[in-house]
Write a protein that holds these residues in place. Structure first.
Motif, PDB file in Angstrom:
ATOM      1  N   TRP A 109       0.833  -1.210   0.000  1.00  0.00           N
ATOM      2  CA  TRP A 109       0.000   0.000   0.000  1.00  0.00           C
ATOM      3  C   TRP A 109       0.862   1.251   0.000  1.00  0.00           C
ATOM      4  CZ3 TRP A 109       0.287   3.399   4.150  1.00  0.00           C
ATOM      5  CH2 TRP A 109      -0.575   4.498   4.084  1.00  0.00           C
ATOM      6  N   SER A 148      -9.108   7.728   6.069  1.00  0.00           N
ATOM      7  CA  SER A 148      -9.502   6.597   5.222  1.00  0.00           C
ATOM      8  C   SER A 148      -8.333   6.095   4.377  1.00  0.00           C
ATOM      9  CB  SER A 148     -10.664   7.005   4.308  1.00  0.00           C
ATOM     10  OG  SER A 148     -10.239   7.972   3.359  1.00  0.00           O
ATOM     11  N   LEU A 149      -7.421   7.003   4.010  1.00  0.00           N
ATOM     12  CA  LEU A 149      -6.242   6.591   3.247  1.00  0.00           C
ATOM     13  C   LEU A 149      -5.319   5.732   4.101  1.00  0.00           C
ATOM     14  CD1 LEU A 149      -4.443   6.841   0.692  1.00  0.00           C
ATOM     15  CD2 LEU A 149      -3.449   8.888   1.733  1.00  0.00           C
ATOM     16  N   ARG A 152      -6.456   2.011   4.995  1.00  0.00           N
ATOM     17  CA  ARG A 152      -6.540   0.992   3.951  1.00  0.00           C
ATOM     18  C   ARG A 152      -5.704  -0.252   4.230  1.00  0.00           C
ATOM     19  NH1 ARG A 152      -6.459   4.386  -1.787  1.00  0.00           N
ATOM     20  NH2 ARG A 152      -8.653   5.067  -1.722  1.00  0.00           N
ATOM     21  N   ALA A 155      -7.390  -2.294   6.857  1.00  0.00           N
ATOM     22  CA  ALA A 155      -8.583  -2.972   6.339  1.00  0.00           C
ATOM     23  C   ALA A 155      -8.200  -4.211   5.523  1.00  0.00           C
ATOM     24  CB  ALA A 155      -9.403  -2.004   5.484  1.00  0.00           C
ATOM     25  N   LEU A 156      -7.130  -4.106   4.732  1.00  0.00           N
ATOM     26  CA  LEU A 156      -6.675  -5.259   3.953  1.00  0.00           C
ATOM     27  C   LEU A 156      -6.287  -6.412   4.867  1.00  0.00           C
ATOM     28  CD1 LEU A 156      -4.420  -3.729   1.133  1.00  0.00           C
ATOM     29  CD2 LEU A 156      -6.564  -4.953   0.840  1.00  0.00           C
ATOM     30  N   LEU A 217      -7.935  -5.313  -4.415  1.00  0.00           N
ATOM     31  CA  LEU A 217      -7.961  -4.013  -3.757  1.00  0.00           C
ATOM     32  C   LEU A 217      -6.618  -3.302  -3.891  1.00  0.00           C
ATOM     33  CD1 LEU A 217     -10.003  -4.844  -0.528  1.00  0.00           C
ATOM     34  CD2 LEU A 217     -10.743  -3.543  -2.517  1.00  0.00           C
ATOM     35  N   TYR A 221      -5.970   0.384  -5.574  1.00  0.00           N
ATOM     36  CA  TYR A 221      -5.173   1.460  -4.992  1.00  0.00           C
ATOM     37  C   TYR A 221      -4.073   1.900  -5.963  1.00  0.00           C
ATOM     38  CZ  TYR A 221      -7.369  -0.201  -0.659  1.00  0.00           C
ATOM     39  OH  TYR A 221      -8.266  -0.583   0.278  1.00  0.00           O
TER      40      TYR A 221
END
Length: 226
Positions: A109, A148-149, A152, A155-156, A217, A221
């Motif tokens: 990410w 939110s960035l 990520r 969340a993954l 996902l 990104y």
């Protein structure tokens, strides 16, 4: 009576964590191409899977993101193998550990974010503020989009960990119930065993789908930043 969560503990042999062996083992199971004009069925199936996966991931992406084809396709195959091996008896699933999943999610990410900041900083920073936002809401929206960035990668990792942990725990609960009911109520035990068989098939599908969702996902990104 051991805890049901003991199956998610990393096994240790002579003080050495076996999670290292579990993480490196899948690489030895992948077939290597042979110096022949025609491949065997296993190699042909692997090549077809890799080509279809890379096609699905990179068709909607610009040419700049195609450099990631090898990394993301290899990660898909690696995660699927880890998840599937974890369904075998007397095995350990490294992807039920949040630390392993975060170790995969966070660097990839961060690489997508850094690529966006280097190649197109204006567009990358523009994602933090939607167009046409009222002036009083600008500070609030920038804070929300920044959170939110940075959430990520969490969340993954949590998504992959939670899905596999819940599936394995449910399988163990149903298997324990079937074993206990075998002597008390054989008919109910047989029905429970059928449910366990169907759940096992579902978990095989979940193991493959969650690996694909993880990489999909990441590719989304990446698509925002190339």
């Amino acid at each position: 009576m051991t805890s049901f969560f003991d199956q998610f503990m990393s096994p240790v042999l002579l003080g050495v964590p076996l999670v290292v062996l579990a993480v490196t083992l899948p690489w030895t199971l992948f077939p290597s191409p042979l110096p022949r004009w025609l491949n065997n069925r296993l190699l042909a199936l692997q090549s077809w899977f890799l080509s279809r996966t890379s096609s699905q991931l990179f068709t909607p992406m610009s040419a700049g993101g195609h450099k990631w084809a090898l990394i993301l396709t290899a990660l898909t195959l690696y995660l699927i193998t880890l998840n599937m091996l974890g369904l075998l008896p007397y095995t350990f699933t490294p992807t039920t550990q949040l630390s392993v999943n975060m170790g995969l999610a966070a660097p990839l990410w961060l690489a997508t974010v850094l690529i966006g900041m280097r190649n197109q900083p204006t567009i990358a920073l523009g994602h933090l503020l939607p167009e046409g936002t009222p002036v009083p809401l600008i500070p609030v929206l920038i804070i929300i989009e920044t959170i939110s960035l940075f959430i990520r990668p969490l969340a993954l990792g949590v998504r992959l960990t939670a899905n596999l942990t819940a599936g394995h725990l449910l399988m163990q609960l149903i298997a324990t119930a079937a074993f206990v009911l075998l002597s008390l109520m054989p008919t109910v035990a047989a029905i429970t065993s059928i449910v366990l068989l169907l759940l096992t098939v579902l978990e095989v599908a979940v193991a493959m789908i969650q690996a694909y969702v993880f990489v999909l996902l990441l590719s989304l990104y990446l698509q925002e930043n190339v």
